[in-house]
Write a protein that holds these residues in place. Structure first.
Motif, PDB file in Angstrom:
ATOM      1  N   GLU A  81       0.819  -1.215   0.000  1.00  0.00           N
ATOM      2  CA  GLU A  81       0.000   0.000   0.000  1.00  0.00           C
ATOM      3  C   GLU A  81       0.855   1.269   0.000  1.00  0.00           C
ATOM      4  N   ASP A  82       2.002   1.215   0.670  1.00  0.00           N
ATOM      5  CA  ASP A  82       2.775   2.461   0.728  1.00  0.00           C
ATOM      6  C   ASP A  82       3.346   2.838  -0.639  1.00  0.00           C
ATOM      7  N   ASN A  84       1.707   1.961  -3.579  1.00  0.00           N
ATOM      8  CA  ASN A  84       0.511   2.195  -4.367  1.00  0.00           C
ATOM      9  C   ASN A  84      -0.132   3.551  -4.062  1.00  0.00           C
ATOM     10  N   SER A  85      -0.014   3.959  -2.804  1.00  0.00           N
ATOM     11  CA  SER A  85      -0.688   5.187  -2.399  1.00  0.00           C
ATOM     12  C   SER A  85       0.189   6.422  -2.604  1.00  0.00           C
ATOM     13  N   LYS A  86       1.399   6.197  -3.144  1.00  0.00           N
ATOM     14  CA  LYS A  86       2.289   7.345  -3.387  1.00  0.00           C
ATOM     15  C   LYS A  86       2.745   7.392  -4.836  1.00  0.00           C
ATOM     16  N   ASN A  88       0.488   7.775  -8.110  1.00  0.00           N
ATOM     17  CA  ASN A  88      -0.897   7.827  -8.621  1.00  0.00           C
ATOM     18  C   ASN A  88      -1.034   8.773  -9.803  1.00  0.00           C
ATOM     19  N   PHE A 100      -0.367  12.594  -3.680  1.00  0.00           N
ATOM     20  CA  PHE A 100      -1.130  12.152  -2.505  1.00  0.00           C
ATOM     21  C   PHE A 100      -1.351  13.262  -1.486  1.00  0.00           C
ATOM     22  N   THR A 219     -10.028   0.570  -0.046  1.00  0.00           N
ATOM     23  CA  THR A 219      -8.773  -0.040  -0.498  1.00  0.00           C
ATOM     24  C   THR A 219      -8.075  -0.648   0.712  1.00  0.00           C
ATOM     25  N   TYR A 220      -7.427  -1.772   0.536  1.00  0.00           N
ATOM     26  CA  TYR A 220      -6.627  -2.399   1.597  1.00  0.00           C
ATOM     27  C   TYR A 220      -7.396  -2.488   2.920  1.00  0.00           C
ATOM     28  N   LEU A 225      -8.496   5.815  -0.076  1.00  0.00           N
ATOM     29  CA  LEU A 225      -7.743   7.055   0.129  1.00  0.00           C
ATOM     30  C   LEU A 225      -8.099   8.037  -0.992  1.00  0.00           C
ATOM     31  N   GLN A 227      -6.263   9.785  -2.869  1.00  0.00           N
ATOM     32  CA  GLN A 227      -5.455   9.666  -4.091  1.00  0.00           C
ATOM     33  C   GLN A 227      -5.937   8.531  -4.995  1.00  0.00           C
ATOM     34  N   HIS A 228      -6.671   7.558  -4.423  1.00  0.00           N
ATOM     35  CA  HIS A 228      -7.212   6.468  -5.238  1.00  0.00           C
ATOM     36  C   HIS A 228      -8.606   6.786  -5.778  1.00  0.00           C
TER      37      HIS A 228
END
Ligand code: MTE
Length: 325
Positions: A81-82, A84-86, A88, A100, A219-220, A225, A227-228
């Motif tokens: 996740e770290d 994927n979430s940074k 985007n 993000f 998510t997760y 989040l 950003q997603h």
């Protein structure tokens, strides 16, 4: 997208998370939700379960994690996740990958979704009222960006077909046009007048009611989040990622084929159909392989991103269409 040739891979080289590690984390979150927060947090380590989370004030947080639908899993590690979430794409907040922080400015409550056009009864519905009506589940999907990077992500949400059923479209409706919010004060990218805001995407009714078309709300194992694409985003995993529109505010049922955001900007590079095909290169780069976020090696891209069994039938007899761009 338009500006990258070839794409710049600027993230650390690490392996993807083996699914077992993600699943263990998920079990711990479940335990925490059931009231064993302290025990769980000591297992996870200081600063994770008890730390402030972006979804702390989200009224839907109590709904997660939701049960996984095992019919939708992937024989691939889940992207951490770290990472994927940074990394985007969300042009409303900038044309680079590190949006993000900027995306935190988006206030996802209250959030109203409009369903209109060729439907029995037009409606406006609050996201939490919609969530209460929908059968939430988790699915692990591949995601293949047109820029030739990919990820594997546990999305929570519900089948787009459930929303179509709620909308009760008229027989004359052939497409659904979806739109992202419009608020240039919050999303400074929308001040860039040369883009055709608001971000728009479209699907045929047959695509929208295919079992794979999914509306993402989490998510997760937690609310999505920003950003997603919180609080409501599309996932159509057999298509290039730009079809998966984020932060949706409108579903418009119509008999006219919508023009997608990227199709409007560069129709020769990004089409309406945008189905993944390794044999059809983008005009400026190959689509034969992809790089999974966090992995060292490129891997072959699969036709329909590995989902041919579910979707190839949608396109029978349409060979004259540009199905793969
Ligand atoms: N939706 C909106 N509203 N704005 C965007 O810029 N980018 C698209 C898609 N949805 C985009 C969007 C593209 S190009 C991709 S690859 C995916 O979102 C990226 O999703 P992710 O950031 O969750 O990986």
């Amino acid at each position: 997208m338009l500006i990258k040739s070839p794409p710049a891979w600027n993230i650390p080289e690490r392996e993807t998370t083996p699914e077992g590690i993600y699943l263990n984390r998920r079990e711990m979150m479940k335990g925490a939700a059931a009231g064993t927060m302290l025990a769980a947090s000591s297992m996870i380590g200081a600063g994770s379960a008890l730390a402030a989370q972006p979804w702390d004030d989200d009224p839907s947080a109590k709904l997660y994690p939701v049960a996984r639908n095992e019919a939708y899993t992937v024989a691939r590690g889940i992207t951490p996740e770290d990472l994927n979430s940074k990394y985007n794409n969300f042009y409303e907040f900038g044309s680079h990958k590190q949006i993000f922080r900027a995306a935190r400015r988006l206030n996802v409550r209250p959030w109203t979704i409009k369903i209109d056009g060729m439907v029995e009864k037009e409606m406006e519905i609050d996201i939490d009222d919609l969530l209460a009506k929908m059968p939430l589940e988790e699915r692990v999907y591949r995601h293949r960006c047109v820029e030739a990077w990919s990820m594997t992500i546990p999305w929570s949400g519900f089948a787009l077909k459930a929303l179509v059923d709620l909308a009760a479209p008229l027989g004359s409706a052939k497409y659904i046009e979806m739109k992202t919010f419009m608020d240039p004060d919050v999303a400074s990218g929308q001040k860039q007048f040369w883009y055709p805001w608001a971000y728009t995407e479209g699907l045929t009714m047959a695509e929208a009611t295919n079992e794979l078309a999914f509306l993402v709300t989490g998510t997760y194992g937690h609310p999505a989040l920003n950003q997603h694409g919180a609080p409501l985003r599309l996932a159509v995993p057999w298509k290039y990622g730009f079809k998966s529109i984020k932060s949706i505010v409108q579903f418009h049922f119509t008999d006219k084929r919508p023009t997608s955001f990227w199709e409007d900007i560069a129709g020769k590079e990004y089409g309406f159909w945008a189905n993944v095909n390794p044999d059809v290169p983008h005009p400026r780069w190959s689509q034969a392989t992809e790089r999974a976020l966090g992995a060292d090696k490129r891997v072959p891209t699969l036709i329909y991103n590995g989902y041919a069994e579910q979707v190839a039938g949608l396109y029978k007899g349409m060979e004259s269409e540009s199905l793969f761009m």
